[in-house]
Motif scaffolding. Structure first.
Motif, short mmCIF file in Angstrom:
data_model
loop_
_atom_site.label_atom_id
_atom_site.label_comp_id
_atom_site.label_asym_id
_atom_site.label_seq_id
_atom_site.Cartn_x
_atom_site.Cartn_y
_atom_site.Cartn_z
N ASN A 68 -8.82 -82.18 -28.66
CA ASN A 68 -7.72 -82.34 -27.70
C ASN A 68 -6.60 -83.24 -28.20
O ASN A 68 -5.65 -83.50 -27.47
N PRO A 176 4.07 -96.03 -25.12
CA PRO A 176 4.02 -94.81 -25.94
C PRO A 176 2.68 -94.56 -26.63
O PRO A 176 2.46 -93.47 -27.15
N ILE A 214 -7.89 -88.01 -18.23
CA ILE A 214 -6.91 -88.00 -19.33
C ILE A 214 -7.54 -87.29 -20.52
O ILE A 214 -8.61 -87.68 -20.97
N SER A 215 -6.88 -86.25 -21.00
CA SER A 215 -7.50 -85.40 -22.02
C SER A 215 -6.57 -85.16 -23.20
O SER A 215 -6.25 -84.03 -23.53
N GLY A 216 -6.10 -86.24 -23.79
CA GLY A 216 -5.25 -86.11 -24.97
C GLY A 216 -3.86 -86.67 -24.72
O GLY A 216 -3.61 -87.28 -23.67
N PRO A 217 -2.94 -86.45 -25.67
CA PRO A 217 -1.59 -86.98 -25.50
C PRO A 217 -0.79 -86.20 -24.47
O PRO A 217 -1.14 -85.06 -24.15
N SER A 218 0.26 -86.82 -23.97
CA SER A 218 1.24 -86.11 -23.14
C SER A 218 1.85 -85.00 -23.97
O SER A 218 2.22 -85.21 -25.12
N ARG A 219 1.90 -83.79 -23.41
CA ARG A 219 2.43 -82.68 -24.22
C ARG A 219 3.22 -81.68 -23.37
O ARG A 219 3.06 -81.62 -22.16
N ILE A 228 5.20 -80.07 -28.20
CA ILE A 228 5.67 -81.40 -28.56
C ILE A 228 4.86 -82.42 -27.78
O ILE A 228 4.29 -82.10 -26.74
N VAL A 231 6.04 -86.57 -24.10
CA VAL A 231 7.21 -86.26 -23.27
C VAL A 231 7.42 -87.35 -22.21
O VAL A 231 8.50 -87.93 -22.11
N HIS A 232 6.40 -87.63 -21.41
CA HIS A 232 6.54 -88.74 -20.45
C HIS A 232 5.45 -89.78 -20.63
O HIS A 232 5.69 -90.97 -20.53
N GLY A 233 4.24 -89.33 -20.90
CA GLY A 233 3.14 -90.25 -21.16
C GLY A 233 3.05 -90.55 -22.64
O GLY A 233 3.94 -90.20 -23.42
N PRO A 234 1.94 -91.19 -23.07
CA PRO A 234 1.79 -91.58 -24.47
C PRO A 234 1.71 -90.36 -25.39
O PRO A 234 1.02 -89.39 -25.10
#
Lengths: 243, 473
Positions: A68, A176, A214-219, A228, A231-234
């Motif tokens: 993820n 970030p 929470i399952s990974g980076p903001s995308r 990408i 976007v808003h989260g880390p």
């Protein structure tokens, strides 16, 4: 006589369902698996499995979390975990960081271990000298957010945070970069197990106001289907697995 | 939002000629649709999950008043407030009045299709309040002053050049051909709005009756921002989004997310139960849940259309639909495009104006196959077609011409008995003679000319199978 808009709303629905005169009969408790005994037994079983299968569940989580987009570290000791966080801080050249009051972070002696990096580490909890507005400002300025976890899920590669006293909503969201530390015995096999436990919490009056899986980076893939992150989260997320 | 469902044909023609739109629509098939199929394959018991989810939705909709009352009580217990809005105007008034009463200047919004239905942003603007969409796709749409193209990917018809040009024009940012730059610019712009805003508005993917919990599924984190930063959180939902219990969420989250994007899970699943408690470190002081009917009770009242309320808005039927994938999202003229939109939009906005939507389908069944809760969309499209031709409930509908009814009666008679069928085909063989060229009928005379405008028909062969059989083939 005028009916209240709320009652009118319900009357319309009852009429549409074909019984304008009264309520739709309540579904029976057993049909919904709603008896307290069922929920207790289910939750007890989940807690047993979490302990019994702690090792394999951690191994599975390491794999799914990695898929993820989490950077995963298996940490054999509190020292290794703290060293890893310190490396992240150094690499980011982070000047300020925020953290939750999760006990695992105290046991890692994080405040002490990060002292020589020059990062200003703020615990996101009242009673540490700051009010809500000031804490929020700290989160906005932070280069890094560090949290424990309340649960993790092996099926989905997720860490679960349940905000409450000592556990800020913002620490894992606004900076970030997010580092989450998951303890042995916190890993649930599946999403269903999480909801079994949360249902038990609800019936005991401990649901609280909020939960994030929470399952990974903001995308985002909103433009040309191109992925990408941040976007808003880390945009960068680390999961440290203890034990 | 003002429906433009009357203009389906013009919208469709426009999209079909638009090469860029065709390219991005094809992407839905190779992207989301293919990803859904892979995710379904990789999920054990996928078919059982679908059955289970359908049974839960059916049960919930049949007991809707019971579960709505339960939501109301549980949200109140958690310290929040529920408002029931019969239509868009009531919902808009409640939300805008609340914003005015609390001195709100900036409102941040996570994606909410119901708020699109309501045209809420216009109402805010009219009241001098700035609404800001924060989902990247919705932000692009808002800057471009358009409507969403797709339930899940609202700006998928825009290229990076389009977005770069839009950001340059509206925000003054430097042109770029890198999507990462566009994402960073959106983050920078919207971060300021998140900090300023006093009210956050979200939709709800699910509302859990037993606990009064609103569940929001996002990838970007804007849903978390909207429920964590401002001092007021307002969730707006259609009245059908209920599930009875937390234990239903595992099933529905798996189905929704895998059907929408093919992901195992989204980056974030957020569950909100009331405002922050007194000891919480952060979160909104106030929580409001606005539950909207806005025509849904008409779907509920019609047993033949009721199952359209099982929809969890995953968008899978759009990606699967050969018609949507040619005509695109804007042709449907309202908030909900695609096969499910062709049912929901006409009933919510008035069937009279949306006559073309139930016909915008070849009834191939791909939507039903794709639907995670097995909604029989083709059957309902036929129901609406029947209402359009035979019913009286909708203003402006077309009565079937006498000739058409006679023709259909003749057709039924012909195919019910061997004698009439033989007679009909024998007549057909004679009548077709002047029209046949090389075994095909290329052009039929009016009123049948429409049938041969874009295709040819095979001519009836000289001898029927039956007559050849009798002569020993």
């Amino acid at each position: 006589m005028t009916t209240a808009p709320r009652d009118e709303f319900f009357r319309t629905i009852r009429q549409a369902l074909g019984h304008p005169e009264g309520h739709t009969p309540a579904p029976s408790a057993t049909a919904l698996g709603r008896t307290r005994g069922d929920v207790d037994a289910g939750a007890r079983h989940v807690r047993e499995v979490m302990q019994r299968d702690a090792g394999p569940l951690l191994a599975q989580l390491a794999e799914t979390a990695n898929q993820n987009g989490w950077k995963v570290l298996r940490a054999p000791s509190l020292d290794t975990a703290a060293d890893y966080v310190r490396d992240v801080v150094r690499r980011l050249e982070a000047r300020s960081a925020v953290r939750t009051a999760h006990d695992i972070l105290n046991r890692m002696k994080l405040d002490l271990r990060l002292a020589d990096t020059g990062v200003a580490l703020q615990v996101m909890a009242q009673g540490f000298g700051l009010d809500r507005a000031a804490l929020r400002q700290k989160a906005i300025e932070a280069d890094l957010g560090i949290t424990g976890a309340d649960y993790a899920i092996a099926e989905t590669g997720s860490c679960v945070l349940i905000p409450r006293q000592g556990v800020s909503r913002l620490a894992s969201l606004v900076p970030p970069v997010h580092v989450a530390v998951v303890e042995r015995g916190q890993v649930l096999p599946s999403l269903d197990d999480l909801f079994t436990l949360r249902r038990d919490d609800f019936l005991s009056g401990n649901l609280g106001s909020y939960m994030n899986i929470i399952s990974g980076p903001s995308r985002s893939a909103d433009i040309e289907y191109t992925l990408i992150t941040g976007v808003h989260g880390p945009g960068e997320v680390h999961m440290v697995l203890m034990g | 939002m003002e429906p433009k469902t009357k203009q389906f044909n013009q919208g469709a023609a426009l999209a079909i000629r638009d090469e860029k739109a065709q390219k991005s629509l094809l992407g839905l098939y190779h992207g989301f649709h293919a990803a859904r199929l892979r995710a379904a394959d990789a999920t054990p018991n996928w078919e059982e999950l679908r059955d289970h989810a359908r049974a839960i939705k059916a049960h919930t909709v049949e007991h809707l008043d019971y579960y709505l009352a339960q939501v109301e009580a549980n949200v109140a217990k958690a310290g929040g407030k529920v408002f029931f809005a019969a239509d868009a105007a009531e919902a808009n008034k409640y939300v805008v009045d609340l914003a005015k009463a609390r001195g709100v200047k900036v409102v941040i919004k996570s994606k909410s299709m119901v708020s699109e239905e309501m045209g809420l942003n216009h109402q805010f603007e009219a009241a001098g309040i700035e609404p800001v969409e924060t989902d990247l796709g919705e932000y692009v749409i808002q800057l471009a002053e358009e409507t969403p193209y797709h339930i899940v990917a609202p700006a998928i018809h825009k290229s990076r050049q389009d977005v770069s040009e839009l950001f340059h024009r509206k925000l003054g940012s430097a042109p770029t051909d890198k999507i990462t730059d566009l994402g960073r610019e959106a983050r920078r712009q919207l971060r300021q709005k998140f900090i300023q805003a006093d009210m956050g508005i979200t939709g709800a993917n699910f509302v859990v009756a037993e606990t009064g919990t609103v569940v929001i599924v996002t990838n970007e984190g804007n849903g978390r921002m909207c429920t964590s930063m401002p001092r007021i959180h307002v969730a707006i939902t259609g009245m059908e989004k209920l599930v009875p219990s937390m234990k239903d969420l595992g099933t529905f989250l798996r189905l929704l997310i895998r059907s929408a994007t093919g992901q195992r899970i989204t980056s974030y699943v957020t569950a909100v139960t009331g405002p922050r408690r007194s000891n919480d470190e952060d979160g909104p002081e106030e929580f409001h849940l606005v539950i909207v009917d806005n025509g849904r009770s008409r779907l509920l009242a019609n047993p033949e259309l009721r199952e359209s309320l099982y929809c969890i808005r995953c968008g899978a039927c759009l990606n699967a639909c050969p018609v949507y994938r040619k005509v695109g999202g804007h042709a449907y003229g309202w908030v909900y495009p695609g096969p499910i939109g062709a049912i929901v939009s006409p009933v919510l906005t008035g069937l009279g104006d949306a006559k073309d939507l139930p016909y915008a389908s070849s009834l191939c069944g791909a939507c039903r196959e794709a639907c995670p809760v097995r909604i029989n969309i083709p059957r309902m499209l036929l129901v609406l077609r029947r209402e359009l031709t035979e019913g009286t409930a909708y203003p402006g509908q077309r009565r079937v011409a006498l000739a058409e009814r006679m023709a259909m009666r003749g057709y039924r008679m012909a195919f019910q008995g061997r004698m009439f069928l033989g007679l009909a085909t024998a007549t057909g063989r004679v009548v077709q003679r002047p029209l046949v060229r090389k075994g095909r009928i290329r052009r039929m005379p009016p009123p049948l000319s429409g049938w041969t405008r874009y295709r040819t028909f095979p001519a009836l062969p000289k001898h029927s199978f039956r007559s050849r059989w009798k002569r020993g083939l």
